[in-house]
Design a protein around this motif. Structure first.
Motif, PDB file in Angstrom:
ATOM      1  N   HIS A  44       0.856  -1.183   0.000  1.00  0.00           N
ATOM      2  CA  HIS A  44       0.000   0.000   0.000  1.00  0.00           C
ATOM      3  C   HIS A  44       0.897   1.238   0.000  1.00  0.00           C
ATOM      4  CE1 HIS A  44      -3.039   2.931   1.268  1.00  0.00           C
ATOM      5  NE2 HIS A  44      -3.974   2.012   0.989  1.00  0.00           N
ATOM      6  N   PRO A  45       0.526   2.291  -0.734  1.00  0.00           N
ATOM      7  CA  PRO A  45       1.420   3.460  -0.791  1.00  0.00           C
ATOM      8  C   PRO A  45       1.579   4.191   0.540  1.00  0.00           C
ATOM      9  CG  PRO A  45      -0.679   3.903  -1.888  1.00  0.00           C
ATOM     10  CD  PRO A  45      -0.641   2.432  -1.618  1.00  0.00           C
ATOM     11  N   LEU A  46       0.704   3.902   1.513  1.00  0.00           N
ATOM     12  CA  LEU A  46       0.843   4.532   2.827  1.00  0.00           C
ATOM     13  C   LEU A  46       1.473   3.591   3.862  1.00  0.00           C
ATOM     14  CD1 LEU A  46      -2.587   6.430   3.142  1.00  0.00           C
ATOM     15  CD2 LEU A  46      -0.334   7.410   2.630  1.00  0.00           C
ATOM     16  N   ALA A  47       1.943   2.407   3.421  1.00  0.00           N
ATOM     17  CA  ALA A  47       2.472   1.414   4.364  1.00  0.00           C
ATOM     18  C   ALA A  47       3.685   1.943   5.116  1.00  0.00           C
ATOM     19  CB  ALA A  47       2.817   0.129   3.614  1.00  0.00           C
ATOM     20  N   ARG A  48       4.561   2.702   4.471  1.00  0.00           N
ATOM     21  CA  ARG A  48       5.744   3.232   5.142  1.00  0.00           C
ATOM     22  C   ARG A  48       5.379   4.372   6.095  1.00  0.00           C
ATOM     23  NH1 ARG A  48       9.658   3.928  -0.156  1.00  0.00           N
ATOM     24  NH2 ARG A  48       9.696   1.723  -0.791  1.00  0.00           N
ATOM     25  N   TRP A  49       4.212   4.957   5.885  1.00  0.00           N
ATOM     26  CA  TRP A  49       3.791   6.106   6.696  1.00  0.00           C
ATOM     27  C   TRP A  49       3.057   5.678   7.957  1.00  0.00           C
ATOM     28  CZ3 TRP A  49      -1.262   8.193   7.556  1.00  0.00           C
ATOM     29  CH2 TRP A  49      -1.287   9.492   8.102  1.00  0.00           C
ATOM     30  N   ASN A  50       2.275   4.575   7.843  1.00  0.00           N
ATOM     31  CA  ASN A  50       1.523   4.087   8.991  1.00  0.00           C
ATOM     32  C   ASN A  50       1.392   2.573   8.881  1.00  0.00           C
ATOM     33  OD1 ASN A  50      -0.964   3.278  10.580  1.00  0.00           O
ATOM     34  ND2 ASN A  50      -0.866   5.446  11.133  1.00  0.00           N
ATOM     35  N   ALA A  51       1.734   1.884   9.953  1.00  0.00           N
ATOM     36  CA  ALA A  51       1.730   0.418   9.935  1.00  0.00           C
ATOM     37  C   ALA A  51       0.342  -0.156   9.713  1.00  0.00           C
ATOM     38  CB  ALA A  51       2.305  -0.117  11.247  1.00  0.00           C
ATOM     39  N   GLY A  52      -0.689   0.651   9.910  1.00  0.00           N
ATOM     40  CA  GLY A  52      -2.053   0.175   9.684  1.00  0.00           C
ATOM     41  C   GLY A  52      -2.332  -0.183   8.245  1.00  0.00           C
ATOM     42  N   TYR A  53      -1.429   0.219   7.335  1.00  0.00           N
ATOM     43  CA  TYR A  53      -1.609  -0.100   5.913  1.00  0.00           C
ATOM     44  C   TYR A  53      -0.608  -1.171   5.469  1.00  0.00           C
ATOM     45  CZ  TYR A  53      -4.175   4.292   6.107  1.00  0.00           C
ATOM     46  OH  TYR A  53      -5.063   5.283   6.444  1.00  0.00           O
ATOM     47  N   GLY A  54      -0.190  -2.002   6.413  1.00  0.00           N
ATOM     48  CA  GLY A  54       0.845  -2.978   6.110  1.00  0.00           C
ATOM     49  C   GLY A  54       0.350  -4.246   5.448  1.00  0.00           C
ATOM     50  N   PHE A  55      -0.835  -4.245   4.899  1.00  0.00           N
ATOM     51  CA  PHE A  55      -1.389  -5.429   4.224  1.00  0.00           C
ATOM     52  C   PHE A  55      -0.942  -5.481   2.761  1.00  0.00           C
ATOM     53  CE2 PHE A  55      -4.492  -1.979   4.642  1.00  0.00           C
ATOM     54  CZ  PHE A  55      -4.716  -1.628   3.308  1.00  0.00           C
ATOM     55  N   SER A  56      -1.056  -6.669   2.181  1.00  0.00           N
ATOM     56  CA  SER A  56      -0.674  -6.849   0.781  1.00  0.00           C
ATOM     57  C   SER A  56      -1.788  -6.341  -0.137  1.00  0.00           C
ATOM     58  CB  SER A  56      -0.417  -8.331   0.485  1.00  0.00           C
ATOM     59  OG  SER A  56       0.687  -8.791   1.241  1.00  0.00           O
TER      60      SER A  56
END
Length: 1001
Positions: A326-338
């Motif tokens: 997800h493009p926000l994965a590095r910004w917030n761990a809540g978007y750490g899904f595939s």
């Protein structure tokens, strides 16, 4: 009132010959005074129960039912509603004069958000909070508001001259109507077509409810746009490791809801590397990304890249195997899904990047591609739950980590801070490629005029693609498409329009999160999605609504009065949503056309598809292909396996004279009330009929003035006929019913009878095909061209001056009578007030009405094509004579045309033959004429469009008749009447004898 007497020449005997002329005499005024006269006619119609008498007179005839599309009862009518109601009335009256039992029951849509909003506005003005008011009290105030405006609009519609069953209209808030709407909804539930689901729907943040397609309009809107990079996490192709898939979107606020990226096998993709870029750029050298080849240039231009190169092809098979971050994965761990790649038919390379950012909670196609791949996604260990990232207020929820509380739209529908926050987060995460703005067409609520959003919410739906046993295993969509093809569409292009809408629409969202409406009367077993299907419960609900109205649902907190004793209320959830008002109006056929108790005039409708002769029409503006026509079709097809209508007619919208939309700010609004007050409703009715209603109509002061002038000419023709017929004695009546009687008449009268027979067929066909523009064109051409400027002009001499016993005069009076009898009925559907006024001026009665008549039968024996062709030639020659005399009058060489005796040179043998046996001086209204069979002198008057005819003006020889003003050498040849022609002497002799006989009585 009589015609002003013409100034008479000095009589040698000193007698006032004007007393001996049969000048028109009528009380039918030249000045219409419609604003004052029309209300008097309306009161008379009410006093004689005109609608009831029309129904009685038409009893037993085939029914024509125009089922009224209900307007909202929430304000004064405007010019668009005036157009709609007048057109409906002209259709109904047109069907009536064709001999059908033409019914019209007016109706009103009384539920829904527009009325709720008005009550909420009143609350805010008083400092009240709607949420603190008991729902039944709030609904009671909504009902009172609707009742008030229903009464106001009813009087405004009546003032337009619309005839209908105004004392017994239908309304969607009537108790029995609410009961039937509930029955219709419960039928969908019983047949398995109603379900509760979670799908993206158009949501109004301002109104806090879901909206149907018919409740939105598309307006220009400026959106933020972004290009965002999704890092490749896993790939079977090592060349793609470390690359990015770039997407483009106009809704950055949906990025937190992203769960996939869609691609297409039909698009050519490539792997690209940035080789040079400005130092401050978001995209730096060595950035590798996958985009559609067709769009690569646009993408890198937006990213302000100085140089880039294409590294390799990327096959669709390689895309299918990618897993992205997800493009926000590095910004917030809540978007750490595939984030998976999914193939989508909706993906193209026409704009964007060739990939589609997929947020299943915020787009129909996103939702469909996500759910269609549910099984495969689960097999890959992915969570297929659809997030709720935006709440009813347009605020990002806790399922948008790091962005909770940001607003997509404010409470007033203005742009919130969510886009700005998402863009900043992407930039911080290093995945923002570019940003911009785009002006494009975007859905807005037609009530609040504010943008809507697509939002995933639990709603009630009617399925369009589920096979239904009650529909013989067909789907609702299939039935609806079949019924569209079986319906007559006026104009025909309406069929294609609604076909496309039905073929491509999603399931019907019928639930609204509001208070003023018919509730969704279903119970759901707690802990499941199982709808209770029990006819006993359904019957109790319908009976309660019929007795108390839909408020009964809201006065029972748990539904015990409906469930007990058959079911435990504690085991069921009572639904509190209300129905989409389009479901209400879509059900009107059920409680109007199918309720003989409430609407006895509509009882026994037997449509042609059932072997009968009856017709049901729906008529509304062209926007109703996605509104009332649409919802009525789906509702009726889902419950009755058929469309509720046989004919659907649509009209355009009303614009100003420049073709612009009307608005108060532009100052170009035309209020029907103002036109009526100044000019009368018949002017509006003439405008509606004469305009091409299949397209947008225009109106404004210059257009109103034009139609007022057209009306004046039509009225003057009626007035002249009425005045002339004042001298038509019953004992002199000639009835040319057959060919022999017609053949005994002068040729000019036979020509007018031919025109009547010709027009009869044309006007019948025009009314049959709802072509009112043609009706007006035919009648205007006939009354101003054939009658006023030709026949009446020619026959004035015989009608005013001939002896009482004159066969020509009797024949002319008979033709004027036959013409009036037809014209007044032909005009009645259009000029409802004026036709009535003229009819009563000719045939006064306490309870008569032109609107009780059908089109008079016209003997086809009157038709004479050869005679018509001959008179067309005569009138062509006459045009040249008239043109020559106009010049003479302008030069003051003559005064009246009777002072002339032109020489007419006719070289064309066909035209010359047409003049044989005709008193051409009478036709040209001159005192003499000489026909010469040659080209005529070079300086003779000619018309380019009539070759072979030349006219040399000349003054008539002799003395002017003191009675008829004809110039003739025979004036004075009768010693008893020395200053008139022999014809006038005989007229005076008969006049004197008649008066002497009356004096002796």
């Amino acid at each position: 009132m009589t015609e002003p007497k013409p100034a008479m020449p000095e009589s040698a005997t000193g007698r006032d010959y004007s007393e001996t002329l049969f000048l028109p005499r009528t009380d039918f005024p030249m000045r219409a005074g419609l604003p004052e006269r029309e209300p008097e006619i309306l009161r008379r119609w009410q006093a004689i129960d005109l609608y009831g008498r029309i129904r009685a007179a038409a009893s037993g005839r085939p029914k024509f039912v125009l089922h009224d599309g209900p307007p909202y009862a929430n304000g004064h009518i405007h010019i668009g509603t005036a157009l709609n109601k007048i057109l409906k009335d002209e259709v109904v009256r047109g069907a009536g004069v064709l001999g059908q039992d033409a019914n019209y029951v007016p109706g009103w849509d009384c539920h829904g958000l527009p009325i709720e909003w008005k009550i909420e506005e009143q609350y805010r003005a008083k400092g009240r909070n709607k949420d603190e008011v008991p729902v039944v009290e709030f609904r009671r105030e909504c009902r009172a508001f609707a009742e008030h405006w229903l009464s106001v609009q009813r009087e405004e519609f009546k003032r337009l001259g619309v005839t209908g069953d105004w004392d017994h209209p239908y309304s969607t808030m009537a108790f029995e109507a609410e009961a039937q709407i509930a029955r219709e909804l419960m039928t969908f539930a019983m047949t398995g077509q109603l379900y509760r689901g979670s799908k993206p729907v158009m949501w109004s943040v301002v109104e806090k409810t879901a909206l149907a397609e018919a409740e939105v309009e598309y307006e220009d809107h400026v959106s933020d746009t972004i290009w965002a990079a999704f890092p490749v996490v896993t790939s079977a192709d090592p060349a793609l490791a470390g690359a990015h898939v770039v997407i483009w979107t106009t809704t950055p606020w949906t990025i937190p809801a992203n769960r996939a990226v869609a691609y297409s096998r039909k698009v050519s993709y490539g792997l690209y590397r940035v080789s040079a870029a400005p130092e401050e750029n978001w995209v730096q050298p060595d950035f590798r990304c996958i985009v559609a080849d067709q769009l690569a240039g646009d993408v890198f231009k937006a990213a302000r890249v100085d140089a880039y190169e294409r590294v390799a092809d990327v096959a669709s098979e390689a895309l299918a195997g990618l897993t992205l971050a997800h493009p926000l994965a590095r910004w917030n761990a809540g978007y750490g899904f595939s984030v998976p790649m999914l193939e989508g038919e909706h993906v193209t390379d026409e704009a964007g990047t060739g990939f589609v950012h997929t947020a299943p909670s915020h787009g129909r196609e996103d939702f469909e591609v996500w759910t269609a791949n549910g099984r495969a996604l689960r097999a890959r260990g992915l969570d297929v739950a659809i997030p709720y990232t935006v709440d009813a207020d347009g605020v990002l929820t806790e399922e948008a980590p790091g962005l909770t509380g940001r607003r997509v739209l404010t409470e007033k529908g203005e742009k919130g801070d969510a886009n700005k926050a998402v863009i900043a987060a992407l930039a911080e995460a290093g995945t923002l490629v570019a940003r911009g703005t785009l002006k494009h067409s975007y859905p807005h609520s037609w009530r609040s005029k504010k943008p809507v959003i697509f939002r995933n919410t639990p709603q009630w739906f009617i399925a369009l693609d589920a096979p239904v046993a009650a529909l013989q295993g067909r789907t609702l969509r299939e039935v609806a498409l079949r019924e569209i093809a079986a319906t007559q569409w006026v104009p025909p292009q309406g069929q294609n329009r609604i076909t496309g809408m039905i073929a491509n629409r999603p399931d019907w969202v019928v639930s609204r999160q509001r208070a003023w409406g018919v509730p969704i009367t279903v119970f759901v077993r707690k802990g499941t999605s199982e709808i209770l299907r029990d006819e006993r419960v359904n019957a109790r609900i319908a009976d309660a609504f019929a007795a108390e109205g839909a408020d009964a649902w809201f006065t029972d907190p748990d539904g015990a009065r409906f469930l007990a004793p058959d079911h435990d209320p504690a085991a069921y959830e009572k639904v509190t949503d209300v129905l989409d008002v389009w479901f209400d109006s879509g059900s009107t056929h059920a409680f109007t056309l199918e309720d003989p108790k409430a609407f006895p005039g509509l009882a026994g409708i037997r449509r042609r598809r059932d072997g009968g002769d009856d017709t049901v029409m729906y008529l509304e503006g062209s926007d109703q292909h996605r509104g009332w026509f649409h919802s009525s079709l789906l509702e009726s097809c889902g419950t009755r396996d058929r469309a509720p209508y046989d004919v659907v007619l649509t009209h355009g919208f009303v614009l100003d004279p420049k073709g612009e939309k009307m608005s108060k700010s532009r100052g170009n609004v035309v209020a029907p009330q103002d036109v009526i007050a100044a000019s009368g409703a018949d002017i509006l009715r003439l405008w509606v009929a004469a305009s091409d209603y299949t397209d947008d109509l225009r109106i404004g002061p210059p257009i109103i003035k034009t139609f007022s002038e057209t009306y004046r000419k039509l009225r003057n023709s009626l007035r002249w006929m009425l005045g002339t017929l004042a001298h038509h004695r019953p004992e002199d009546r000639v009835v040319p019913e057959d060919r022999a009687a017609a053949a005994a008449m002068p040729e000019l009268e036979r020509f007018i009878l031919h025109r009547l027979a010709e027009l009869d067929g044309e006007i019948r066909e025009a009314y049959r095909t709802y072509d009112f523009k043609r009706v007006v064109a035919l009648l205007n051409g006939f009354m101003t061209g054939d009658l006023s400027s030709f026949y009446f002009d020619v026959r004035k001499d015989a009608l005013y001056c001939d002896p009482i016993s004159s066969p020509t005069r009797h024949a002319a009076l008979a033709v004027v009578e036959e013409t009036f009898r037809r014209v007044v009925v032909w005009l009645a559907p259009v000029l409802a007030f004026t036709a009535e006024e003229a009819f009563l001026a000719r045939t006064p009665s306490a309870d008569g009405s032109v609107h009780l008549l059908t089109l008079p039968e016209t003997p086809q024996a009157w038709r004479d094509a050869a005679l018509d062709a001959r008179w067309a030639k005569i009138r062509r020659v006459r045009r040249v004579v008239t043109g020559a005399l106009e010049i003479e009058r302008a030069a003051k060489r003559i005064g009246a045309s009777l002072e002339a005796a032109p020489v007419v040179h006719v070289a064309d043998p066909e035209l010359r033959a047409a003049l044989d046996g005709i008193d051409f001086a009478e036709v040209c209204i001159t005192s003499g004429v000489r026909i010469e069979a040659d080209e005529g002198p070079a300086d003779a008057f000619r018309l380019d469009e009539v070759p072979g005819v030349a006219v040399v003006p000349a003054r008539a020889e002799g003395r002017k008749c003191a009675r008829s003003w004809k110039v003739s050498p025979a004036v004075g040849s009768d010693p008893d009447y020395p200053d008139v022609t022999p014809r006038d002497a005989q007229a005076l002799r008969e006049w004197d004898a008649l008066n002497a006989a009356r004096a002796a009585e």
